[in-house]
Design a protein around this motif. Structure first.
Motif, mmCIF file in Angstrom:
data_model
loop_
_atom_site.group_PDB
_atom_site.id
_atom_site.type_symbol
_atom_site.label_atom_id
_atom_site.label_comp_id
_atom_site.label_asym_id
_atom_site.label_seq_id
_atom_site.Cartn_x
_atom_site.Cartn_y
_atom_site.Cartn_z
ATOM 1 N N THR A 45 0.823 -1.215 0.000
ATOM 2 C CA THR A 45 0.000 0.000 0.000
ATOM 3 C C THR A 45 0.853 1.261 0.000
ATOM 4 O O THR A 45 0.311 2.376 -0.018
ATOM 5 C CB THR A 45 -0.961 0.035 1.209
ATOM 6 O OG1 THR A 45 -0.216 0.194 2.420
ATOM 7 C CG2 THR A 45 -1.821 -1.211 1.266
ATOM 8 N N ARG A 46 2.158 1.098 -0.019
ATOM 9 C CA ARG A 46 3.065 2.234 0.118
ATOM 10 C C ARG A 46 2.777 3.357 -0.870
ATOM 11 O O ARG A 46 2.672 4.523 -0.502
ATOM 12 C CB ARG A 46 4.505 1.776 -0.033
ATOM 13 C CG ARG A 46 5.494 2.902 0.181
ATOM 14 C CD ARG A 46 6.859 2.526 -0.282
ATOM 15 N NE ARG A 46 6.808 2.435 -1.745
ATOM 16 C CZ ARG A 46 7.871 2.268 -2.505
ATOM 17 N NH1 ARG A 46 9.044 2.144 -1.950
ATOM 18 N NH2 ARG A 46 7.759 2.211 -3.809
ATOM 19 N N ASP A 47 2.639 3.024 -2.133
ATOM 20 C CA ASP A 47 2.474 4.073 -3.144
ATOM 21 C C ASP A 47 1.153 4.815 -3.011
ATOM 22 O O ASP A 47 1.097 6.033 -3.153
ATOM 23 C CB ASP A 47 2.617 3.485 -4.545
ATOM 24 C CG ASP A 47 4.043 3.007 -4.809
ATOM 25 O OD1 ASP A 47 4.974 3.508 -4.153
ATOM 26 O OD2 ASP A 47 4.212 2.130 -5.678
ATOM 27 N N ILE A 48 0.077 4.085 -2.739
ATOM 28 C CA ILE A 48 -1.212 4.765 -2.570
ATOM 29 C C ILE A 48 -1.228 5.552 -1.252
ATOM 30 O O ILE A 48 -1.848 6.614 -1.167
ATOM 31 C CB ILE A 48 -2.404 3.795 -2.689
ATOM 32 C CG1 ILE A 48 -3.688 4.594 -2.907
ATOM 33 C CG2 ILE A 48 -2.517 2.876 -1.517
ATOM 34 C CD1 ILE A 48 -4.841 3.781 -3.419
ATOM 35 N N ASP A 49 -0.513 5.093 -0.238
ATOM 36 C CA ASP A 49 -0.381 5.869 0.999
ATOM 37 C C ASP A 49 0.247 7.228 0.687
ATOM 38 O O ASP A 49 -0.154 8.254 1.240
ATOM 39 C CB ASP A 49 0.495 5.141 2.018
ATOM 40 C CG ASP A 49 -0.089 3.846 2.541
ATOM 41 O OD1 ASP A 49 -1.303 3.598 2.340
ATOM 42 O OD2 ASP A 49 0.667 3.066 3.144
ATOM 43 N N TYR A 71 -9.065 7.365 5.129
ATOM 44 C CA TYR A 71 -8.184 6.481 4.372
ATOM 45 C C TYR A 71 -7.464 5.527 5.321
ATOM 46 O O TYR A 71 -7.381 4.328 5.059
ATOM 47 C CB TYR A 71 -7.158 7.284 3.554
ATOM 48 C CG TYR A 71 -6.143 6.372 2.924
ATOM 49 C CD1 TYR A 71 -6.468 5.622 1.800
ATOM 50 C CD2 TYR A 71 -4.877 6.227 3.468
ATOM 51 C CE1 TYR A 71 -5.563 4.756 1.232
ATOM 52 C CE2 TYR A 71 -3.963 5.369 2.915
ATOM 53 C CZ TYR A 71 -4.308 4.631 1.796
ATOM 54 O OH TYR A 71 -3.394 3.769 1.243
ATOM 55 N N GLY A 72 -6.918 6.055 6.404
ATOM 56 C CA GLY A 72 -6.218 5.211 7.370
ATOM 57 C C GLY A 72 -7.108 4.107 7.906
ATOM 58 O O GLY A 72 -6.690 2.949 8.018
ATOM 59 N N HIS A 73 -8.341 4.450 8.224
ATOM 60 C CA HIS A 73 -9.292 3.464 8.737
ATOM 61 C C HIS A 73 -9.568 2.386 7.694
ATOM 62 O O HIS A 73 -9.543 1.197 7.983
ATOM 63 C CB HIS A 73 -10.585 4.160 9.146
ATOM 64 C CG HIS A 73 -11.666 3.228 9.556
ATOM 65 N ND1 HIS A 73 -11.701 2.633 10.796
ATOM 66 C CD2 HIS A 73 -12.744 2.766 8.876
ATOM 67 C CE1 HIS A 73 -12.765 1.841 10.859
ATOM 68 N NE2 HIS A 73 -13.409 1.905 9.710
#
Length: 91
Positions: A45-49, A71-73
Protein backbone atom coordinates in the motif's frame (compact mmCIF):
# COMPACT_ATOMS: atom_id res chain seq x y z
CA UNK A 1 1.12 3.22 20.84
CA UNK A 2 -1.61 0.58 20.54
CA UNK A 3 -0.15 -1.23 17.52
CA UNK A 4 1.14 -4.77 17.92
CA UNK A 5 3.77 -4.06 15.28
CA UNK A 6 4.97 -1.35 12.92
CA UNK A 7 6.48 -1.85 9.48
CA UNK A 8 9.10 0.65 8.34
CA UNK A 9 9.60 0.59 4.61
CA UNK A 10 12.26 2.25 2.49
CA UNK A 11 11.85 3.53 -1.05
CA UNK A 12 12.20 0.06 -2.51
CA UNK A 13 10.20 -3.12 -2.04
CA UNK A 14 13.17 -5.32 -1.20
CA UNK A 15 13.37 -4.63 2.50
CA UNK A 16 11.27 -3.80 5.48
CA UNK A 17 11.79 -3.63 9.19
CA UNK A 18 9.03 -4.90 11.44
CA UNK A 19 9.13 -3.90 15.08
CA UNK A 20 6.96 -5.90 17.45
CA UNK A 21 5.47 -4.79 20.74
CA UNK A 22 7.01 -5.92 23.99
CA UNK A 23 4.50 -8.74 24.48
CA UNK A 24 5.21 -10.51 21.18
CA UNK A 25 6.51 -13.63 22.96
CA UNK A 26 3.01 -14.22 24.34
CA UNK A 27 1.43 -14.39 20.87
CA UNK A 28 0.20 -17.72 19.55
CA UNK A 29 1.37 -18.83 16.10
CA UNK A 30 -1.81 -17.80 14.25
CA UNK A 31 -1.84 -14.33 15.78
CA UNK A 32 1.87 -13.82 15.09
CA UNK A 33 1.35 -14.90 11.48
CA UNK A 34 -1.52 -12.48 11.06
CA UNK A 35 0.51 -9.60 12.46
CA UNK A 36 3.51 -10.33 10.21
CA UNK A 37 1.34 -10.71 7.09
CA UNK A 38 -0.59 -7.55 8.00
CA UNK A 39 2.60 -5.53 8.26
CA UNK A 40 4.03 -6.97 5.04
CA UNK A 41 0.83 -6.11 3.20
CA UNK A 42 1.47 -2.49 4.12
CA UNK A 43 4.46 -2.67 1.78
CA UNK A 44 1.98 -3.07 -1.05
CA UNK A 45 0.00 0.00 0.00
CA UNK A 46 3.06 2.23 0.12
CA UNK A 47 2.47 4.07 -3.14
CA UNK A 48 -1.21 4.76 -2.57
CA UNK A 49 -0.38 5.87 1.00
CA UNK A 50 1.92 8.46 -0.55
CA UNK A 51 -0.87 9.74 -2.81
CA UNK A 52 -2.96 10.53 0.25
CA UNK A 53 0.03 12.02 2.08
CA UNK A 54 0.72 14.26 -0.92
CA UNK A 55 -2.71 15.85 -0.46
CA UNK A 56 -1.51 17.49 2.74
CA UNK A 57 -1.03 21.15 2.00
CA UNK A 58 -3.16 20.86 -1.14
CA UNK A 59 -6.45 20.51 0.73
CA UNK A 60 -7.87 22.63 3.49
CA UNK A 61 -6.53 21.32 6.80
CA UNK A 62 -9.96 20.09 7.97
CA UNK A 63 -10.61 18.34 4.65
CA UNK A 64 -7.19 16.69 4.69
CA UNK A 65 -7.71 15.52 8.26
CA UNK A 66 -10.98 13.85 7.24
CA UNK A 67 -9.48 12.23 4.12
CA UNK A 68 -6.40 11.03 6.00
CA UNK A 69 -8.42 9.64 8.91
CA UNK A 70 -10.89 7.85 6.64
CA UNK A 71 -8.18 6.48 4.37
CA UNK A 72 -6.22 5.21 7.37
CA UNK A 73 -9.29 3.46 8.74
CA UNK A 74 -10.18 1.86 5.41
CA UNK A 75 -6.67 0.72 4.51
CA UNK A 76 -6.16 -0.83 7.96
CA UNK A 77 -9.43 -2.72 7.60
CA UNK A 78 -8.52 -3.96 4.13
CA UNK A 79 -5.02 -5.03 5.14
CA UNK A 80 -6.32 -6.74 8.26
CA UNK A 81 -9.01 -8.69 6.39
CA UNK A 82 -6.49 -9.82 3.79
CA UNK A 83 -3.99 -10.85 6.48
CA UNK A 84 -6.60 -12.98 8.25
CA UNK A 85 -7.56 -14.71 5.00
CA UNK A 86 -3.96 -15.36 3.94
CA UNK A 87 -3.12 -16.91 7.32
CA UNK A 88 -6.28 -19.05 7.16
CA UNK A 89 -5.27 -20.30 3.69
CA UNK A 90 -1.85 -21.34 4.96
CA UNK A 91 -3.26 -23.60 7.65
Amino acid sequence: DTAHAVCTRPDDYDRATIRFDKDWRKWNEAFAGRIVVHELLHLLTRDIDRVVADLEGELHKDAYTQVDRRYGHEIEGLVDRLAVRFVEMLR
